[in-house]
Design a protein around this motif. Structure first.
Motif, PDB file in Angstrom:
ATOM      1  N   CYS A  66       0.830  -1.215   0.000  1.00 30.46           N
ATOM      2  CA  CYS A  66       0.000   0.000   0.000  1.00 30.46           C
ATOM      3  C   CYS A  66       0.861   1.262   0.000  1.00 30.46           C
ATOM      4  O   CYS A  66       0.599   2.201  -0.765  1.00 30.46           O
ATOM      5  N   TRP A  67       1.900   1.300   0.846  1.00 31.87           N
ATOM      6  CA  TRP A  67       2.764   2.489   0.887  1.00 31.87           C
ATOM      7  C   TRP A  67       3.490   2.679  -0.438  1.00 31.87           C
ATOM      8  O   TRP A  67       3.631   3.790  -0.940  1.00 31.87           O
ATOM      9  N   VAL A  71       3.113   5.997  -2.935  1.00 33.73           N
ATOM     10  CA  VAL A  71       4.258   6.811  -3.363  1.00 33.73           C
ATOM     11  C   VAL A  71       4.472   6.703  -4.872  1.00 33.73           C
ATOM     12  O   VAL A  71       4.854   7.678  -5.516  1.00 33.73           O
ATOM     13  N   PHE A  72       4.187   5.544  -5.453  1.00 34.89           N
ATOM     14  CA  PHE A  72       4.357   5.378  -6.890  1.00 34.89           C
ATOM     15  C   PHE A  72       3.318   6.172  -7.675  1.00 34.89           C
ATOM     16  O   PHE A  72       3.641   6.805  -8.686  1.00 34.89           O
ATOM     17  N   LEU A  73       2.063   6.148  -7.228  1.00 38.31           N
ATOM     18  CA  LEU A  73       1.000   6.822  -7.958  1.00 38.31           C
ATOM     19  C   LEU A  73       1.007   8.337  -7.758  1.00 38.31           C
ATOM     20  O   LEU A  73       0.621   9.093  -8.645  1.00 38.31           O
ATOM     21  N   MET A  79       5.061  10.869  -1.035  1.00 41.45           N
ATOM     22  CA  MET A  79       6.297  10.936  -0.251  1.00 41.45           C
ATOM     23  C   MET A  79       6.088  11.801   0.988  1.00 41.45           C
ATOM     24  O   MET A  79       6.526  11.449   2.083  1.00 41.45           O
ATOM     25  N   LEU A  80       5.410  12.918   0.822  1.00 42.01           N
ATOM     26  CA  LEU A  80       5.140  13.800   1.954  1.00 42.01           C
ATOM     27  C   LEU A  80       4.253  13.097   2.981  1.00 42.01           C
ATOM     28  O   LEU A  80       4.524  13.156   4.188  1.00 42.01           O
ATOM     29  N   SER A  86       3.634   8.067   8.597  1.00 43.08           N
ATOM     30  CA  SER A  86       3.819   6.618   8.521  1.00 43.08           C
ATOM     31  C   SER A  86       4.341   5.979   9.801  1.00 43.08           C
ATOM     32  O   SER A  86       4.476   4.770   9.852  1.00 43.08           O
ATOM     33  N   ASN A  87       4.641   6.754  10.822  1.00 44.73           N
ATOM     34  CA  ASN A  87       5.171   6.212  12.081  1.00 44.73           C
ATOM     35  C   ASN A  87       6.419   5.373  11.793  1.00 44.73           C
ATOM     36  O   ASN A  87       6.501   4.191  12.109  1.00 44.73           O
TER      37      ASN A  87
END
Length: 101
Positions: A66-67, A71-73, A79-80, A86-87
């Motif tokens: 999921c992460w 970030v890819f899409l 990224m921000l 994201s802990n």
């Protein structure tokens, strides 16, 4: 302190990626967003670092996917969101990759 530095870097890349008033697409590749030039290279390097950090974390494989998809899409916004929400400290294993079952 680390998050504030990353936020400043992110805001700097956004400021450099803003389009210029004249919209001639000739040789100015820095002034046209993240599609190319120096700003695009910076975003690419930061996204690859996020991918490596996510893959090395001790998160479940579904959360890793999921992460990476976020970030890819959405390279800049994803990224921000990752760096802010994201802990990362709780999931930093410092180990190697976790094999998929």
């Amino acid at each position: 302190m680390n998050q504030s530095l990353l936020l400043q870097l992110f805001l700097t890349t956004l400021a450099l990626g803003a389009p210029t008033p004249d919209f001639h697409i000739e040789s100015n590749t820095v002034g046209y967003g993240t599609g190319g030039g120096i700003v695009g290279l910076i975003v690419l390097v930061l996204d690859v670092l996020v991918f490596i950090e996510v893959l090395k974390s001790n998160r479940p494989p579904v959360h890793k996917i999921c992460w990476i998809l976020i970030v890819f899409l959405f390279p800049i916004v994803g990224m921000l969101i990752y760096f802010l929400f994201s802990n990362r400290e709780a999931h930093n294993s410092g180990g190697s990759y976790e094999p998929l079952p």
